[in-house]
Motif scaffolding. Structure first.
Motif, PDB file in Angstrom:
ATOM      1  N   ILE A 171     -22.648  19.647  36.431  1.00 39.35           N
ATOM      2  CA  ILE A 171     -21.651  19.991  37.468  1.00 39.35           C
ATOM      3  C   ILE A 171     -21.157  21.475  37.534  1.00 39.35           C
ATOM      4  O   ILE A 171     -21.134  21.989  36.456  1.00 39.35           O
ATOM      5  CB  ILE A 171     -20.049  19.465  36.893  1.00 39.35           C
ATOM      6  CG1 ILE A 171     -20.478  17.659  36.772  1.00 39.35           C
ATOM      7  CG2 ILE A 171     -19.083  19.366  38.024  1.00 39.35           C
ATOM      8  CD1 ILE A 171     -19.314  16.947  36.018  1.00 39.35           C
ATOM      9  N   LEU A 214     -14.793  21.506  42.003  1.00 40.11           N
ATOM     10  CA  LEU A 214     -15.818  21.069  41.315  1.00 40.11           C
ATOM     11  C   LEU A 214     -16.867  20.263  42.156  1.00 40.11           C
ATOM     12  O   LEU A 214     -16.748  19.912  43.114  1.00 40.11           O
ATOM     13  CB  LEU A 214     -15.493  20.126  40.223  1.00 40.11           C
ATOM     14  CG  LEU A 214     -14.340  20.463  39.192  1.00 40.11           C
ATOM     15  CD1 LEU A 214     -14.071  19.353  38.336  1.00 40.11           C
ATOM     16  CD2 LEU A 214     -15.013  21.396  38.122  1.00 40.11           C
ATOM     17  N   TRP A 231     -20.715  18.125  41.857  1.00 38.02           N
ATOM     18  CA  TRP A 231     -21.461  17.245  41.037  1.00 38.02           C
ATOM     19  C   TRP A 231     -22.828  17.633  41.263  1.00 38.02           C
ATOM     20  O   TRP A 231     -23.225  17.638  42.402  1.00 38.02           O
ATOM     21  CB  TRP A 231     -21.179  15.926  41.091  1.00 38.02           C
ATOM     22  CG  TRP A 231     -22.177  14.913  40.312  1.00 38.02           C
ATOM     23  CD1 TRP A 231     -22.213  14.900  38.985  1.00 38.02           C
ATOM     24  CD2 TRP A 231     -22.988  14.046  40.755  1.00 38.02           C
ATOM     25  NE1 TRP A 231     -23.113  13.722  38.532  1.00 38.02           N
ATOM     26  CE2 TRP A 231     -23.527  13.398  39.744  1.00 38.02           C
ATOM     27  CE3 TRP A 231     -23.323  13.953  41.988  1.00 38.02           C
ATOM     28  CZ2 TRP A 231     -24.748  12.751  39.803  1.00 38.02           C
ATOM     29  CZ3 TRP A 231     -24.461  12.919  42.255  1.00 38.02           C
ATOM     30  CH2 TRP A 231     -24.914  12.151  41.163  1.00 38.02           C
ATOM     31  N   ARG A 261     -27.287  13.693  37.401  1.00 37.15           N
ATOM     32  CA  ARG A 261     -27.301  12.870  36.197  1.00 37.15           C
ATOM     33  C   ARG A 261     -28.459  12.471  35.652  1.00 37.15           C
ATOM     34  O   ARG A 261     -29.458  12.326  36.547  1.00 37.15           O
ATOM     35  CB  ARG A 261     -26.159  11.935  36.145  1.00 37.15           C
ATOM     36  CG  ARG A 261     -26.449  10.700  36.938  1.00 37.15           C
ATOM     37  CD  ARG A 261     -25.645   9.469  36.638  1.00 37.15           C
ATOM     38  NE  ARG A 261     -25.696   8.395  37.447  1.00 37.15           N
ATOM     39  CZ  ARG A 261     -25.113   7.191  37.587  1.00 37.15           C
ATOM     40  NH1 ARG A 261     -24.172   7.115  36.771  1.00 37.15           N
ATOM     41  NH2 ARG A 261     -25.371   6.428  38.663  1.00 37.15           N
ATOM     42  N   TYR A 284     -28.867  12.541  42.104  1.00 32.64           N
ATOM     43  CA  TYR A 284     -28.778  13.794  42.391  1.00 32.64           C
ATOM     44  C   TYR A 284     -27.711  14.156  43.630  1.00 32.64           C
ATOM     45  O   TYR A 284     -27.715  13.017  44.645  1.00 32.64           O
ATOM     46  CB  TYR A 284     -30.139  14.570  42.941  1.00 32.64           C
ATOM     47  CG  TYR A 284     -30.841  14.808  41.672  1.00 32.64           C
ATOM     48  CD1 TYR A 284     -32.279  14.350  42.142  1.00 32.64           C
ATOM     49  CD2 TYR A 284     -30.620  15.082  40.625  1.00 32.64           C
ATOM     50  CE1 TYR A 284     -33.400  14.730  40.819  1.00 32.64           C
ATOM     51  CE2 TYR A 284     -31.647  15.287  39.611  1.00 32.64           C
ATOM     52  CZ  TYR A 284     -32.925  15.051  39.726  1.00 32.64           C
ATOM     53  OH  TYR A 284     -33.897  15.322  38.617  1.00 32.64           O
TER      54      TYR A 284
END
Lengths: 106, 121
Positions: free
Chosen positions: B39, B47, B49, B52, B61
């Protein structure tokens, strides 16, 4: 992509109750998480799945989620609660964050 | 107690590839109840992202970054990595690694302290 809308800022008097909203299309059908971020620090999870507190988070922090709005409520606000707060959901295997709300404790 | 620590160059030239590593201590990155994310946060902004990765190597993604992002994991070394190619000044940010927890309904319960990456010639 899924959009989350937060107010840029919220003010609360010391000892009073602050409410920070997070708007999204049918957000009530999603799990909403809330993070607190103080200047120069990493975010900290304060509420998960709408209304659950991780261990170590004071009971003063609570949450709700229904319809198109999720709400983070901070009761008996302390000076130490002054921070940025972000809501977050998962949508179609991707994360959406709200734009963040700066909480000022007066 | 689980801790995450980001590491990597603090300065990257435009058009080059940004590479960061997150080392997991106090837990195993191979546990199936967790996954690992990157992140980022530009100065003064919110923020974002990036993506993961599961211990199996499966990834998701951010669609807006997908063409430039690769996240990998080395469970034997207990770390996972981020590569972001063709960087521009817009990629200047603090980069955080974080743990996603299935039992907390996919919330990010553990974060690294963050590492500042500047894209500049």
């Amino acid at each position: 992509s899924y959009e989350l809308t937060q107010p840029l800022s919220v003010s609360v008097a010391l000892g009073q109750t602050a409410r920070i909203t997070c708007g999204g299309n049918n957000i009530g059908s999603k799990n909403v998480h809330w993070y607190q971020q103080k200047p120069g620090q990493a975010p900290v999870l304060v509420i998960y799945r709408d209304s659950n507190r991780p261990s170590g988070i004071p009971e003063r922090f609570s949450g709700s989620n229904s319809g198109n709005t999720a709400t983070l409520t901070i009761s008996r606000a302390h000076a130490g609660d002054e921070a940025d707060y972000y809501c977050q959901v998962w949508d179609s295997s991707a994360v959406a964050f709200g734009g963040g709300t700066k909480l000022t404790v007066l | 107690q689980v801790q995450l620590q980001e590491s990597g160059p603090g300065l990257v030239k435009p058009s080059q590839t940004l590479s960061l590593t997150c080392t997991v201590s106090g837990d195993s990155s191979s546990s199936g109840t967790y996954y690992w994310s990157w992140i980022r946060q530009p100065a003064g902004k919110g923020l974002e992202w990036i993506g993961r990765i599961y211990p199996t190597g499966s990834t998701n993604y951010n669609p807006s970054l997908k063409s430039r992002v690769t996240i990998s994991i080395d469970t034997s070394k207990n770390h996972f990595s981020l590569k972001l190619s063709s960087v521009t000044a817009a990629d200047t940010a603090v980069y955080y690694c974080a743990r996603g927890t299935v039992k907390l309904f996919d919330a990010f319960d553990i974060w690294g302290q963050g590492t500042m990456v500047t894209v500049s010639s």
